[in-house]
Design an enzyme around this catalytic site. Structure first.
Site, PDB file in Angstrom:
ATOM      1  N   THR A 116       0.817  -1.226   0.000  1.00  0.00           N
ATOM      2  CA  THR A 116       0.000   0.000   0.000  1.00  0.00           C
ATOM      3  C   THR A 116       0.846   1.269   0.000  1.00  0.00           C
ATOM      4  O   THR A 116       1.937   1.295   0.586  1.00  0.00           O
ATOM      5  CB  THR A 116      -0.896   0.014   1.256  1.00  0.00           C
ATOM      6  OG1 THR A 116      -1.545   1.286   1.330  1.00  0.00           O
ATOM      7  CG2 THR A 116      -0.119  -0.182   2.546  1.00  0.00           C
ATOM      8  N   TYR A 141      -2.110  -0.583  10.120  1.00  0.00           N
ATOM      9  CA  TYR A 141      -2.378  -1.275   8.852  1.00  0.00           C
ATOM     10  C   TYR A 141      -1.162  -1.149   7.932  1.00  0.00           C
ATOM     11  O   TYR A 141      -0.666  -2.141   7.372  1.00  0.00           O
ATOM     12  CB  TYR A 141      -3.632  -0.681   8.185  1.00  0.00           C
ATOM     13  CG  TYR A 141      -3.775  -1.050   6.742  1.00  0.00           C
ATOM     14  CD1 TYR A 141      -4.173  -2.329   6.368  1.00  0.00           C
ATOM     15  CD2 TYR A 141      -3.479  -0.126   5.725  1.00  0.00           C
ATOM     16  CE1 TYR A 141      -4.268  -2.677   5.025  1.00  0.00           C
ATOM     17  CE2 TYR A 141      -3.575  -0.463   4.391  1.00  0.00           C
ATOM     18  CZ  TYR A 141      -3.974  -1.741   4.044  1.00  0.00           C
ATOM     19  OH  TYR A 141      -4.065  -2.084   2.713  1.00  0.00           O
TER      20      TYR A 141
END
Ligand code: UDP
Length: 333
Positions: A116, A141
């Site tokens: 990401t 995350y």
């Protein structure tokens, strides 16, 4: 190649499974259905197991002759990761490492990680990010994804376990004609939430989280780089081909290079759908960065890849067709 696809019953994984099949590969789905959808696996070979289940992964590699793997399975809610980091480190890091180690021990040597842009964190200046920018994950995350990137870098050097690390920007859109699209419970992503606000006809306006971000744009809402999930899926096939010819660990940003603020996405949706969509302003959401836009020139140079279906109106239109299908599917559940 025979490719084990963890999280193949999820949003991006399901699109990658179809892209692999169209390119002549054989995808094998591995999913524990904690958030995946059985509807997305119809017509494909599917192993129902956790990525952290070493025995099941080893058995699947042997049974199907797996030659490569793609890893999509993970918890994806930034806000949950801030409030409950333990379950994120357990599911995304501990199980993820077990998956990678089981594959490596079973002789698989090619791997693609779904990573990401959130690993970059907050830039001091407002410009597209390159793979050489500083890494500074600002939420658990993103830290989880970064940890797997580090593991894969070391495994490539020590064991010849080669990988491509794809840092996605904002996956969006759908292949509704194939019966797949974004389906999260609860839904936290911007474009589906805009469509739901539109369908509510004023009863449930879109909540916009923050209009005081330093983005270099006047509206102050956060800027993201929205990329069609079909473009992402195509990149995975290119990544697989890339690993056929070389060894190592290779990182690529996947985005369009065009940033859009939340209000700009809303305006594109209004244009694409031909209607007004109500919204209300709320405070910033925990863990969100102000500005995340990709410089994907390395992916273009090395993989010959670039986004082709990612103009905002096309993304919104494809997501809108899917949302209608999804409304029927959710009623059946
Ligand atoms: N966002 C918003 N309202 C929503 C969902 C998202 O204002 O209902 C904002 C969010 O704060 C972020 C951007 O839209 O700035 C994109 O959020 P999304 O969850 O789609 O992706 P993320 O960038 O967090 O991965």
């Amino acid at each position: 190649m025979v490719v084990l696809v963890s999280g193949g019953a999820g949003y991006i994984g399901a699109h990658a499974v179809r892209a692999l099949q169209s390119a002549g590969h054989t995808p094998i789905i591995l999913d524990n259905f904690s958030t995946g959808h059985r509807e997305f696996t119809a017509g494909f070979v599917c192993v129902e197991a956790d990525v952290g289940d070493t025995q099941a992964v080893t058995a699947a590699v042997k049974k199907y002759g797996v030659e490569a793997a793609m890893h999509f399975a993970s918890f994806i809610n930034v806000s949950d990761s801030v409030h409950d980091p333990r379950s994120y480190y357990d599911n995304n890091v501990a199980s993820g490492i077990r998956f990678i180690s089981a594959l490596s021990a079973a002789g698989v040597k090619k791997f693609i990680l779904s990573s990401t842009c959130a690993v970059y964190g907050v830039l001091q200046d407002i410009r597209p990010l390159t793979e050489n920018d500083a890494i500074n994950p600002i939420n658990p995350y993103a830290s989880c994804k970064r940890m797997l990137e580090v593991v894969l870098t070391d495994y490539a050097a020590a064991y010849g376990f080669s990988s491509v690390l794809f840092r996605y920007f904002n996956a969006s859109g759908a292949q509704a004609d194939q019966g797949i699209g974004e389906w999260h419970e609860p839904e936290t992503h911007l474009i589906p939430n805009i469509l739901r606000a539109a369908m509510s006809k004023g009863k449930a306006p879109l909540k916009i989280f923050g209009n005081d971000y330093p983005t270099g744009r006047t509206d102050g809402t956060a800027v993201r780089d929205y990329i069609h999930v079909s473009d992402l899926a195509r990149a995975h096939v290119a990544g697989m081909d890339y690993l056929r010819e070389r060894e190592g660990c290779f990182t690529f940003n996947l985005g369009t290079g065009n940033g859009a603020s939340v209000l700009e996405v809303l305006q594109s949706a209004e244009k694409a759908l031909g209607l007004r969509i109500d919204y209300e302003m709320h405070p910033r959401r925990a863990g969100d960065a102000p500005f995340l836009v990709a410089d994907s020139s390395l992916a273009h140079k090395e993989l010959g890849w670039r986004a082709q279906q990612s103009d905002l109106e096309s993304i919104v239109k494809s997501a809108a067709v899917w949302e209608e299908k999804l409304a029927t599917l959710r009623n059946r559940h």
